[in-house]
Scaffold this motif. Structure first.
Motif, PDB file in Angstrom:
ATOM      1  N   UNK A  32      41.141  36.284  39.956  1.00 30.96           N
ATOM      2  CA  UNK A  32      40.299  36.679  41.095  1.00 30.96           C
ATOM      3  C   UNK A  32      39.716  38.067  40.929  1.00 30.96           C
ATOM      4  N   UNK A  33      40.330  38.855  40.039  1.00 29.99           N
ATOM      5  CA  UNK A  33      39.822  40.205  39.809  1.00 29.99           C
ATOM      6  C   UNK A  33      40.155  41.130  40.963  1.00 29.99           C
ATOM      7  N   UNK A  34      39.451  42.269  41.012  1.00 27.57           N
ATOM      8  CA  UNK A  34      39.765  43.263  42.043  1.00 27.57           C
ATOM      9  C   UNK A  34      39.030  42.936  43.330  1.00 27.57           C
ATOM     10  N   UNK A  35      39.673  42.140  44.171  1.00 26.80           N
ATOM     11  CA  UNK A  35      39.023  41.777  45.435  1.00 26.80           C
ATOM     12  C   UNK A  35      39.788  42.389  46.597  1.00 26.80           C
ATOM     13  N   UNK A  36      39.056  42.789  47.597  1.00 28.04           N
ATOM     14  CA  UNK A  36      39.601  43.270  48.860  1.00 28.04           C
ATOM     15  C   UNK A  36      40.791  44.215  48.666  1.00 28.04           C
ATOM     16  N   UNK A  37      40.593  45.171  47.761  1.00 22.51           N
ATOM     17  CA  UNK A  37      41.608  46.200  47.580  1.00 22.51           C
ATOM     18  C   UNK A  37      42.861  45.723  46.863  1.00 22.51           C
ATOM     19  N   UNK A  38      42.876  44.443  46.455  1.00 27.41           N
ATOM     20  CA  UNK A  38      44.060  43.966  45.752  1.00 27.41           C
ATOM     21  C   UNK A  38      43.970  44.321  44.281  1.00 27.41           C
ATOM     22  N   UNK A  39      45.123  44.481  43.660  1.00 28.21           N
ATOM     23  CA  UNK A  39      45.117  44.994  42.297  1.00 28.21           C
ATOM     24  C   UNK A  39      45.053  43.881  41.258  1.00 28.21           C
ATOM     25  N   UNK A  40      43.948  43.153  41.289  1.00 23.49           N
ATOM     26  CA  UNK A  40      43.750  42.099  40.292  1.00 23.49           C
ATOM     27  C   UNK A  40      43.299  42.696  38.974  1.00 23.49           C
ATOM     28  N   UNK A  41      43.137  41.815  37.972  1.00 21.92           N
ATOM     29  CA  UNK A  41      42.761  42.284  36.637  1.00 21.92           C
ATOM     30  C   UNK A  41      41.361  42.904  36.636  1.00 21.92           C
ATOM     31  N   UNK A  42      41.181  43.826  35.718  1.00 22.23           N
ATOM     32  CA  UNK A  42      39.897  44.474  35.522  1.00 22.23           C
ATOM     33  C   UNK A  42      38.930  43.508  34.827  1.00 22.23           C
TER      34      UNK A  42
END
Ligand SMILES: Nc1nc2c(ncn2[C@@H]2O[C@H](COP(=O)(O)OP(=O)(O)OP(=O)(O)O)[C@@H](O)[C@H]2O)c(=O)[nH]1
Ligand SMILES: [Mg+2]
Ligand SMILES: [Zn+2]
Ligand SMILES: [Zn+2]
Length: 384
Positions: A32-42
Motif C-alpha cells: 500500500x505504500x505510505x498512505x495516511x501517515x502509515x509507515x508503509x514501504x517507500x
C-alpha cells in the motif's frame, strides 16, 4: 477484441494486459505504500511495469509475492495489509472482479479501417442499452481505466459529438489498455450466486498491428490466449486482398501458438463478420436475411443464425471471395459468418449520418458466443 470468462475459478488466469498465463496462487501484491501517515514501504522505480509499457519507470510501492488466491496479504517488509493484486509478469493491477471469474478471451482482428473501434464503441453502447434490456443483461466495467477510456475515447466522440473515431494508434507507439467488462445475465442484473457471468476483454488493436512485425510478441500471446477469434472484414473491401492477408497472417500466428501444423484444423472457434453492411445494402436481395433485424427473443435463435451464415456465404460466393470461405473451412474446426453495421448509415465526411447511429446486428456475434459458452438458451419454437 478480447472477450473473456465464465464465473468459476480455473487454476490459471490470463493477464488481460500482457496475456501471460499465470497460476492463480502466483498472482502478486503491491504494497500500500505510505498512505495516511502509515509507515508503509517507500516507492521504488517499477522496472518491470516500465518494460511492459515501454515508458520510463515510475516510482511505485514495491510488489511482493504471497498467495495470490487470497484477496489480501501482508507485506513482509512493512507488515501493512494490501488488497491490490498485480500480474507478476507485467505488474499491472488486476481488478478484483476479473480475478473472481475465469476468463475467456476473444480476440478481435481486422485490417486497418475494417471498423474495429467503431464496432467496439457501438457494441458496448448496445449492451448497456437496447440489447442489455432484451437479454436482461448488465454490463459493468471492471476497472476505472475502462470506464474512463470508453467514455473519453469511444462514447464521447461517437455518441456525443457524432464524429467518427480516430485511427487507432499502433501498439508499437502506444500501448492500448484493454476494455474489461463483466457481463451478467439474469433478472436482477446483479452478480448473484448462480447467475452466469462473463468477463469481456476487448482489446482494440490498430489494423497495422496484424500486418507489421512490430510488437509481434504481445500479439502472439494475445492470439494464443484467445478462446475465440473474431475477424472483422470491411464488406466494401471485398473482393480484395487486404482482409485475406490479415486472416492468413493471423491464422499462421495461431498455428504457431497452438503448435498445430498446416493441414490440421485449429480448434479455436472463429467468427467472421462483414462490417459496414449498410454500404452494400443495394446488393442484397429483398428476401435476404441481412435485410431483416434479428428477432428480439432474448435468446439464441439457431434458425436466424443459420440464415445469416448462409447469406454471407452466398455473398462471398457472388463476389468470387469463395477462397475466403474455403480457407476458413480448411483451417478452422468451427467458423460462423456474420454481417453487421455499427453505424447503420454511411457517414458524411467526419461525422455520422444526420439520421444518427442506427446499429444493425452488432450483437449477433456476442449472442453466438454467449450461447457457445452455455450462458444463453436456444429460442423455443412453436410458441408465441
Ligand atoms: N458505412 C459505414 N462505415 C463505417 C461503419 N463503421 C465504420 N465505418 C467507416 O470506417 C472507418 C474506419 O472505422 P474504424 O472503426 O476506425 O476502423 P478500425 O478497424 O478501428 O481502424 P484502425 O484503427 O485504423 O485499425 C470509419 O471512420 C467510418 O468511415 C459502418 O457501420 N458503416
Ligand atoms: Mg481503430
Ligand atoms: Zn500481465
Ligand atoms: Zn510494504
Amino acid at each position: 477484441m478480447t472477450v473473456a470468462g465464465i464465473a468459476g475459478r480455473g487454476k490459471d488466469l490470463t493477464c488481460p494486459y500482457c496475456f501471460e498465463r499465470v497460476p492463480r496462487r502466483r498472482v502478486e501484491f503491491r504494497c500500500r505504500g505510505r498512505v495516511a501517515g502509515q509507515s508503509g514501504c517507500q516507492e521504488v522505480p517499477d522496472e518491470r511495469h516500465a518494460a511492459f509499457t515501454r515508458q520510463p519507470p515510475e516510482p511505485r510501492p514495491p510488489v511482493f509475492a504471497a498467495d495470490g488466491r487470497q484477496p489480501r496479504a501482508t507485506c513482509p517488509k512493512c507488515e501493512l495489509e494490501s488488497a491490490q493484486r498485480v500480474c507478476p509478469a507485467c505488474h499491472t493491477h488486476l481488478p478484483g472482479s476479473y480475478l473472481d471469474a475465469t476468463s475467456r478471451i476473444v480476440a478481435l482482428v481486422g485490417a486497418k479501417g475494417a471498423g474495429k473501434s467503431t464496432y467496439i464503441a457501438v457494441l458496448i453502447h448496445e449492451l448497456q442499452n437496447r440489447v442489455g434490456e432484451e437479454l436482461q443483461a448488465s454490463l459493468v466495467e471492471c476497472d476505472d481505466r475502462t470506464r474512463r477510456r470508453y467514455r473519453e475515447e469511444f462514447h464521447a466522440p461517437l455518441f456525443g459529438s457524432h464524429r467518427l473515431l480516430p485511427v487507432t494508434q499502433s501498439a508499437a507507439t502506444r500501448l492500448n489498455d484493454p476494455l474489461i467488462y463483466t457481463l451478467t445475465l439474469g433478472r436482477s442484473g446483479l452478480l448473484r450466486r448462480g447467475n452466469p457471468a462473463l468477463t469481456l476483454v476487448l482489446f482494440d488493436n490498430a489494423g497495422e498491428d496484424f500486418t507489421s512485425d512490430e510488437s509481434v510478441d504481445r500479439h502472439l500471446r494475445y492470439l494464443g490466449a484467445a478462446d475465440t477469434v473474431i475477424f472483422l472484414v470491411d464488406a466494401d473491401d471485398l473482393p480484395g486482398d487486404a482482409p485475406q492477408d490479415v486472416i492468413g497472417r493471423v491464422t499462421e500466428m495461431l498455428r504457431t501458438q497452438h503448435g498445430i501444423p498446416a493441414g490440421r484444423p485449429l480448434p479455436v472457434p472463429v467468427g467472421v463478420a462483414l462490417t459496414k453492411i449498410d454500404a452494400i445494402a443495394d446488393q442484397l436481395s429483398p428476401a435476404s436475411a441481412l435485410r431483416r433485424p434479428r428477432p428480439a427473443s432474448g435468446s439464441f435463435d439457431p434458425a436466424d443464425r443459420e440464415a445469416v451464415h448462409e447469406e454471407v456465404r452466398a455473398l462471398l460466393d457472388s463476389w468470387q471471395s469463395r477462397g475466403l470461405d474455403l480457407f476458413l473451412e480448411h483451417n478452422f474446426r468451427t467458423y460462423n459468418l456474420f454481417g453487421l453495421s455499427a453505424l447503420g448509415n454511411t457517414p458524411q465526411g467526419e461525422v455520422v449520418d444526420p439520421r444518427g447511429i442506427q446499429p444493425y446486428r452488432v450483437e449477433d456475434l456476442l449472442l453466438w458466443l454467449l450461447h457457445r459458452f452455455g450462458m444463453l438458451p436456444t429460442r423455443r419454437r412453436g410458441r408465441s
